[in-house]
Scaffold this active site. Sequence first.
Site, mmCIF file in Angstrom:
data_model
loop_
_atom_site.group_PDB
_atom_site.id
_atom_site.type_symbol
_atom_site.label_atom_id
_atom_site.label_comp_id
_atom_site.label_asym_id
_atom_site.label_seq_id
_atom_site.Cartn_x
_atom_site.Cartn_y
_atom_site.Cartn_z
ATOM 1 N N TYR A 238 20.745 -2.660 21.357
ATOM 2 C CA TYR A 238 21.817 -3.290 20.568
ATOM 3 C C TYR A 238 22.215 -2.353 19.436
ATOM 4 O O TYR A 238 21.446 -1.495 19.016
ATOM 5 C CB TYR A 238 21.374 -4.660 20.027
ATOM 6 C CG TYR A 238 20.012 -4.700 19.366
ATOM 7 C CD1 TYR A 238 19.861 -4.397 18.025
ATOM 8 C CD2 TYR A 238 18.883 -5.055 20.090
ATOM 9 C CE1 TYR A 238 18.613 -4.447 17.421
ATOM 10 C CE2 TYR A 238 17.627 -5.100 19.500
ATOM 11 C CZ TYR A 238 17.504 -4.797 18.160
ATOM 12 O OH TYR A 238 16.267 -4.834 17.561
ATOM 13 N N GLN B 52 0.807 -1.228 0.000
ATOM 14 C CA GLN B 52 0.000 0.000 0.000
ATOM 15 C C GLN B 52 0.845 1.286 0.000
ATOM 16 O O GLN B 52 0.450 2.295 -0.579
ATOM 17 C CB GLN B 52 -0.940 0.014 1.192
ATOM 18 C CG GLN B 52 -0.238 0.079 2.537
ATOM 19 C CD GLN B 52 -1.187 0.051 3.729
ATOM 20 O OE1 GLN B 52 -2.389 -0.030 3.558
ATOM 21 N NE2 GLN B 52 -0.640 0.114 4.922
ATOM 22 N N ARG C 16 15.774 -1.682 10.818
ATOM 23 C CA ARG C 16 14.700 -2.244 10.001
ATOM 24 C C ARG C 16 14.703 -1.722 8.570
ATOM 25 O O ARG C 16 14.420 -2.454 7.619
ATOM 26 C CB ARG C 16 13.333 -1.871 10.589
ATOM 27 C CG ARG C 16 12.903 -2.772 11.674
ATOM 28 C CD ARG C 16 11.712 -2.158 12.381
ATOM 29 N NE ARG C 16 11.455 -2.928 13.557
ATOM 30 C CZ ARG C 16 10.588 -3.927 13.616
ATOM 31 N NH1 ARG C 16 9.857 -4.231 12.581
ATOM 32 N NH2 ARG C 16 10.441 -4.607 14.721
#
Length: 389
Positions: free
Chosen positions: A210, A31, A104
């Site tokens: 991290y 989308q 990410r």
Amino acid sequence: MRIAIIGGGIGGLSAALQLLKPGFDVHVYEQAAAIGEIGAGIQISPNASRLLVRLGLNPAMDKVSVRPLAVHQRRWDDGRTLERAPLGPEVEAAFGAPYYHFHRGDLAELLGTVVPAERLHVGHKLLDLIQKCERIVARFENGASVETDLLIGADGIHSRVRHLLFGPEKPRFTGCVAWRGLVPAERIRHLCIEIASHSWLGPDGHVVHYWVSGGRMMNVVCVVEPGEWTQESWTDKGEVAEVLGRYEGWHPIVRGLIGAFPETLIWALHDRLPLPRWSDGRVTLLGDACHPMLPMMAQGAAQSIEDGAALAASLTTRPGDVTGALVRYEEVHKPRATRLREASATNRKRFHLPDGPEQQKRDEALATSGDRSIANIGWLYRHDAAQVV
Ligand SMILES: Cc1cc2nc3c(=O)[nH]c(=O)nc-3n(C[C@H](O)[C@H](O)[C@H](O)COP(=O)(O)OP(=O)(O)OC[C@H]3O[C@@H](n4cnc5c(N)ncnc54)[C@H](O)[C@@H]3O)c2cc1C
């Protein structure tokens, strides 16, 4: 066979690559106007990384990731080590694949670049689908429609595909609220933080941090309960002073990290009740669309990558029997995803115990047997989703 995947997150993109490999005619419909994930970190354990390595992605992954040496679980106030277990070469030798830390955005971009451009359709928000005999027609908000032989909903916790298959049902607020921060390395050099996955366990909250992006930034996630914030969005801004207030009395490293946040984003953690089944006819689900879980096992994305492998293996070994392959996909993979969902919920309780007898019992168990030792984590990291067909 034509396969349409709805959703170009980590689950949808990695499924596309795993299904393209044996020769399926795969297209991904996302989308958003571009592939990418909002800034935060993600840990990818060997059970998922081996599947990405098999796709030949390791040189690209090595460029943008960090390989932690250990996982270090510590006490919230005095910083005492509760458990320290290896994550580096020992884990790679034991399980045949590395443990990675990513930003990410880096991982999503990497996966999105490998899927051939002509197979990636951004700006396609699924509205509707119709199943007719052996084909499915999917309609998108932009007016486009496509016909396919199999449709996979990889469209996340608010899955439209799930809604269309099984009816409306809202995700549930779990009571946990998380703040995230990405701290540039130069701001925290004085804290001398090892290249490891660090977890700090304390009353009503925990902190995980991290290194990501080749060590240029530290990803920090602070989870507390009960939280008042109920909105689930990757872009809502929080207040650093509020986070510091919730972590009053915690170890100076934890407070030093929070104090170094350039900004913080807040979101409420949601989950859903388990689905009795994931598929209907020639339509199925993967990732958060069918098994969202709390992040306390760091396995949501890893499981979505496993889903793609399990689907590809099941479809490849049952040519011409799509519905049979989907039944088998669920049979072999659903119990594992359910186990991880439950383990995540259990860890939420264990991580947030108030100081007292139960906490002491937990700490003793961590010190003696440990939940992250190579022996105890083998059931999770050794699993090869592509082999269980
Ligand atoms: C704090 C936190 C930490 C975490 N840490 C880890 C970790 O360390 N390791 C790990 O393995 N997991 C972790 N997870 C879990 C992980 O983030 C998710 O499980 C994973 O991202 C799910 O991937 P997905 O592809 O299934 O869904 P999503 O990432 O939600 O992707 C869904 C995609 O579908 C698209 N989409 C939605 N609706 C439509 C539509 N109608 N039409 C077209 N496209 C659509 C969306 O835009 C999106 O791109 C963590 C989660 C949280 C909250």
